[in-house]
Design an enzyme around this catalytic site. Structure first.
Site, PDB file in Angstrom:
ATOM      1  N   PRO A  74     -12.561 -13.065 -13.451  1.00  0.00           N
ATOM      2  CG  PRO A  74     -12.900 -12.395 -11.245  1.00  0.00           C
ATOM      3  CD  PRO A  74     -13.391 -13.364 -12.270  1.00  0.00           C
ATOM      4  NE  ARG A 123     -18.269  24.947 -38.951  1.00  0.00           N
ATOM      5  CZ  ARG A 123     -18.719  25.688 -37.951  1.00  0.00           C
ATOM      6  NH1 ARG A 123     -19.988  26.065 -37.924  1.00  0.00           N
ATOM      7  NH2 ARG A 123     -17.917  26.030 -36.962  1.00  0.00           N
ATOM      8  CD  GLN A 136      -9.462  16.034 -36.040  1.00  0.00           C
ATOM      9  OE1 GLN A 136      -9.719  15.436 -35.002  1.00  0.00           O
ATOM     10  NE2 GLN A 136      -8.640  17.055 -36.076  1.00  0.00           N
ATOM     11  CB  ILE A 137     -15.382  15.836 -40.428  1.00  0.00           C
ATOM     12  CG1 ILE A 137     -14.338  15.068 -41.259  1.00  0.00           C
ATOM     13  CG2 ILE A 137     -16.300  16.658 -41.324  1.00  0.00           C
ATOM     14  CD1 ILE A 137     -14.906  14.002 -42.173  1.00  0.00           C
ATOM     15  CD  GLU A 140     -19.483 -11.523 -28.932  1.00  0.00           C
ATOM     16  OE1 GLU A 140     -19.229 -12.516 -29.621  1.00  0.00           O
ATOM     17  OE2 GLU A 140     -20.439 -11.472 -28.150  1.00  0.00           O
ATOM     18  CD  GLN A 149      -6.024  16.357 -52.168  1.00  0.00           C
ATOM     19  OE1 GLN A 149      -4.988  16.815 -51.700  1.00  0.00           O
ATOM     20  NE2 GLN A 149      -6.070  15.832 -53.372  1.00  0.00           N
ATOM     21  NE  ARG A 176     -15.639 -14.727 -32.162  1.00  0.00           N
ATOM     22  CZ  ARG A 176     -14.996 -15.877 -32.119  1.00  0.00           C
ATOM     23  NH1 ARG A 176     -14.569 -16.444 -33.234  1.00  0.00           N
ATOM     24  NH2 ARG A 176     -14.774 -16.477 -30.977  1.00  0.00           N
TER      25      ARG A 176
HETATM   26  C1  LIG Z   1     -18.483  -3.901 -21.749  1.00  0.00           C
HETATM   27  C2  LIG Z   1     -18.108  -5.349 -21.758  1.00  0.00           C
HETATM   28  C3  LIG Z   1     -19.123  -6.304 -21.853  1.00  0.00           C
HETATM   29  C4  LIG Z   1     -18.793  -7.665 -21.790  1.00  0.00           C
HETATM   30  N1  LIG Z   1     -19.805  -8.608 -21.813  1.00  0.00           N
HETATM   31  C5  LIG Z   1     -19.492  -9.904 -21.567  1.00  0.00           C
HETATM   32  C6  LIG Z   1     -20.538 -10.883 -21.418  1.00  0.00           C
HETATM   33  O1  LIG Z   1     -21.728 -10.596 -21.556  1.00  0.00           O
HETATM   34  N2  LIG Z   1     -20.182 -12.165 -21.117  1.00  0.00           N
HETATM   35  C7  LIG Z   1     -18.880 -12.543 -20.968  1.00  0.00           C
HETATM   36  O2  LIG Z   1     -18.639 -13.708 -20.672  1.00  0.00           O
HETATM   37  N3  LIG Z   1     -17.860 -11.641 -21.121  1.00  0.00           N
HETATM   38  C8  LIG Z   1     -18.159 -10.338 -21.405  1.00  0.00           C
HETATM   39  N4  LIG Z   1     -17.140  -9.412 -21.542  1.00  0.00           N
HETATM   40  C9  LIG Z   1     -15.768  -9.830 -21.324  1.00  0.00           C
HETATM   41  C10 LIG Z   1     -14.907  -9.840 -22.576  1.00  0.00           C
HETATM   42  O3  LIG Z   1     -15.251 -10.932 -23.389  1.00  0.00           O
HETATM   43  C11 LIG Z   1     -13.470  -9.878 -22.079  1.00  0.00           C
HETATM   44  O4  LIG Z   1     -13.178  -8.620 -21.502  1.00  0.00           O
HETATM   45  C12 LIG Z   1     -12.482 -10.194 -23.162  1.00  0.00           C
HETATM   46  O5  LIG Z   1     -12.666 -11.504 -23.639  1.00  0.00           O
HETATM   47  C13 LIG Z   1     -11.026 -10.040 -22.650  1.00  0.00           C
HETATM   48  O6  LIG Z   1     -10.838 -10.703 -21.453  1.00  0.00           O
HETATM   49  P1  LIG Z   1     -10.144  -9.923 -20.235  1.00  0.00           P
HETATM   50  O7  LIG Z   1     -10.854  -8.635 -20.054  1.00  0.00           O
HETATM   51  O8  LIG Z   1     -10.096 -10.831 -19.068  1.00  0.00           O
HETATM   52  O9  LIG Z   1      -8.685  -9.614 -20.715  1.00  0.00           O
HETATM   53  P2  LIG Z   1      -7.427 -10.636 -20.709  1.00  0.00           P
HETATM   54  O10 LIG Z   1      -7.866 -11.998 -21.124  1.00  0.00           O
HETATM   55  O11 LIG Z   1      -6.708 -10.496 -19.421  1.00  0.00           O
HETATM   56  O12 LIG Z   1      -6.574  -9.963 -21.847  1.00  0.00           O
HETATM   57  C14 LIG Z   1      -6.016  -8.640 -21.671  1.00  0.00           C
HETATM   58  C15 LIG Z   1      -5.402  -8.188 -22.949  1.00  0.00           C
HETATM   59  O13 LIG Z   1      -4.335  -9.062 -23.266  1.00  0.00           O
HETATM   60  C16 LIG Z   1      -4.149  -9.102 -24.649  1.00  0.00           C
HETATM   61  N5  LIG Z   1      -4.135 -10.491 -25.110  1.00  0.00           N
HETATM   62  C17 LIG Z   1      -4.963 -11.491 -24.754  1.00  0.00           C
HETATM   63  N6  LIG Z   1      -4.633 -12.627 -25.400  1.00  0.00           N
HETATM   64  C18 LIG Z   1      -3.581 -12.324 -26.187  1.00  0.00           C
HETATM   65  C19 LIG Z   1      -2.784 -13.052 -27.092  1.00  0.00           C
HETATM   66  N7  LIG Z   1      -3.014 -14.349 -27.348  1.00  0.00           N
HETATM   67  N8  LIG Z   1      -1.762 -12.421 -27.723  1.00  0.00           N
HETATM   68  C20 LIG Z   1      -1.507 -11.100 -27.474  1.00  0.00           C
HETATM   69  N9  LIG Z   1      -2.232 -10.368 -26.623  1.00  0.00           N
HETATM   70  C21 LIG Z   1      -3.261 -10.960 -25.994  1.00  0.00           C
HETATM   71  C22 LIG Z   1      -5.302  -8.318 -25.299  1.00  0.00           C
HETATM   72  O14 LIG Z   1      -4.854  -7.030 -25.625  1.00  0.00           O
HETATM   73  C23 LIG Z   1      -6.319  -8.243 -24.175  1.00  0.00           C
HETATM   74  O15 LIG Z   1      -7.141  -7.099 -24.286  1.00  0.00           O
HETATM   75  C24 LIG Z   1     -17.442  -8.059 -21.673  1.00  0.00           C
HETATM   76  C25 LIG Z   1     -16.421  -7.084 -21.618  1.00  0.00           C
HETATM   77  C26 LIG Z   1     -16.756  -5.751 -21.661  1.00  0.00           C
HETATM   78  C27 LIG Z   1     -15.636  -4.744 -21.572  1.00  0.00           C
END
Ligand SMILES: Cc1cc2nc3c(=O)[nH]c(=O)nc-3n(C[C@H](O)[C@H](O)[C@H](O)COP(=O)(O)OP(=O)(O)OC[C@H]3O[C@@H](n4cnc5c(N)ncnc54)[C@H](O)[C@@H]3O)c2cc1C
Length: 394
Positions: free
Chosen positions: A140, A278, A346-347, A373, A289, A253
């Site tokens: 969290p 279509r 859109q298409i 990721e 176009q 990745r």
């Molecule tokens: C469907 C789903 C499946 C997932 N599965 C896994 C899993 O199997 N295992 C696992 O460990 N995690 C998993 N994740 C977690 C995922 O890796 C994280 O959600 C992601 O790394 C972002 O972390 P956060 O959600 O805590 O966002 P935060 O770290 O709070 O970041 C919030 C936002 O801040 C911005 N931000 C962050 N850093 C920077 C920066 N340096 N500069 C500018 N902006 C920045 C970005 O816009 C980011 O989206 C999953 C997430 C989802 C949504």
């Protein structure tokens, strides 16, 4: 002659073209027909169908794509993984099908850095069954910067570690028996205080619940309350969790980015077909176009994305550091794929957002790919940091 030689450098090696054709055939002849009649948002095939597909995939060598050959996997390099991921995501379930379903989920590759006992107890059974295992890093407090954000504590007491904390957004927990979980053994040590453990879902003090999200396949929250993990389940040394997993996380990745290209490619094929047939304002969509340009831009972006993914994979297979290359490929492929599917919707007009088409489902799934990721912003940070630092040095 010279031209042919130059072209050859940009072609996949012969064996990977054969692999691509074999996956393509398998998807056309086996997987897509098996998906017919499944609910729009289905995330799994019926158990019997899955078993039948897996039995057909194995003799073709399409099983445990990423896992090392010495343990019975296909042991494909990154370029091979990219090829399989791109082809196998061209179906209704998109990015779920790849190694995941028909070809058996690979165990988290970091387990192969563990002891022989850990590999035999945990990796080998799931390699046989094809079942999923989870990887729990995010919490969290943040997933973008896990070296700092991981607060889950693992305290050693005799022959056990006692884990307390919460993991969030963890994929596949409901379908797994175990996973690799990263917890803090060294407070105040940043990344060097993180240790990896193999944690079974059945361990005392482990509970989980789904977190509904934009797509139908929910990730989970894991709660650890005095969860007891035997010392022999520690992967590697105390504090070495990130070092152990780093290369694998970077390499993961490549198939991730390749899979989104596959989804977008499938969307583009549908849109081209639709545009040819279509008719509006007395001519085909294909004659307008505005539509031609959407199709052209989509192809241009997908080709660029594919080359970036191939390039990262190729460097990785040569043993080079591909942190920056995979960040570039991940950002570009996920963002381009999102744009392509958007144009394709859109298409199609109204049909583009209807549930009888897979497009709206892919659109929601691809939205997640810009966050999972590592969000795009984090990967842009990796790229710019690399460039700015090297400029400072020069
Ligand atoms: C469907 C789903 C499946 C997932 N599965 C896994 C899993 O199997 N295992 C696992 O460990 N995690 C998993 N994740 C977690 C995922 O890796 C994280 O959600 C992601 O790394 C972002 O972390 P956060 O959600 O805590 O966002 P935060 O770290 O709070 O970041 C919030 C936002 O801040 C911005 N931000 C962050 N850093 C920077 C920066 N340096 N500069 C500018 N902006 C920045 C970005 O816009 C980011 O989206 C999953 C997430 C989802 C949504």
């Amino acid at each position: 002659m010279e031209k042919d030689a130059a072209l050859g450098a940009w072609e996949l090696p012969h064996e990977l073209r054969m692999l691509r054709d074999s996956v393509r055939r398998f998807m056309q002849e086996e997987v897509r027909p098996a998906e017919d009649g499944l609910p729009h948002d289905a995330t799994r095939l019926p158990a019997e169908t899955l078993k039948r597909l897996q039995a057909k995939a194995r003799p073709l060598g399409l099983w445990q794509i990423e896992s090392p050959a010495e343990w019975g996997g296909a042991g494909l390099g990154l370029l091979g993984q990219a090829v399989v991921a791109e082809e196998s995501s061209q179906c209704k379930m998109g990015a779920y099908i790849p190694a995941g379903h028909a070809f058996g989920w690979d165990p988290p590759n970091v387990i192969f850095r563990g002891t022989e006992d850990q590999i035999r107890r945990y990796a080998v059974p799931v390699m046989e069954s094809g079942d999923k295992s989870f990887v729990a890093i995010s919490e969290p407090g943040g997933g973008s910067d896990p070296g700092r954000a991981i607060e889950t504590r693992a305290e050693r007491r005799g022959d056990r570690y006692i884990l307390n904390g919460t993991k969030t957004w963890i994929s596949g927990v409901g379908d797994s028996d175990w996973g690799v979980l990263f917890a803090r053994t060294g407070p105040g040590k940043g990344r060097d205080g993180i240790t990896a453990f193999v944690v079974e879902k059945g361990f005392k003090g482990f509970s989980y619940k789904p977190i509904p999200v934009i797509r139908s396949y929910s990730p989970y929250e894991i709660s650890l309350v005095d969860c007891e993990v035997p010392v022999e389940n520690r992967l590697g040394e105390e504090g070495g969790g990130f070092k152990l997993a780093e290369t694998w996380l970077v390499h993961a990745r490549v198939p991730y980015a390749a899979a989104v290209i596959g989804v977008a490619q499938a969307a583009l094929a549908l849109a081209i077909d639709w545009a040819r047939n279509r008719e509006v304002f007395r001519s085909k969509l294909a004659d307008k176009q505005a539509i031609q340009w959407m199709i052209a831009d989509s192809e241009i972006e997908l080709r660029a994305a594919r080359l970036l993914v191939y390039q990262a994979a190729w460097h990785g297979d040569l043993g080079r550091d591909i942190k920056m290359e995979t960040s570039i490929a991940k950002v570009y492929a996920t963002e381009a794929a999102g744009r392509v599917v958007d144009r394709c919707m859109q298409i199609f007009g109204g049909l583009g957002v209807a549930q009888e088409m897979p497009l709206e489902r892919w659109y929601r799934e691809l939205r997640i790919k810009r966050i999972g990721e590592g969000p795009s912003e984090v990967h842009r940070m990796v790229v710019s940091r690399e460039l700015l630092n090297s400029q400072t040095r020069s």
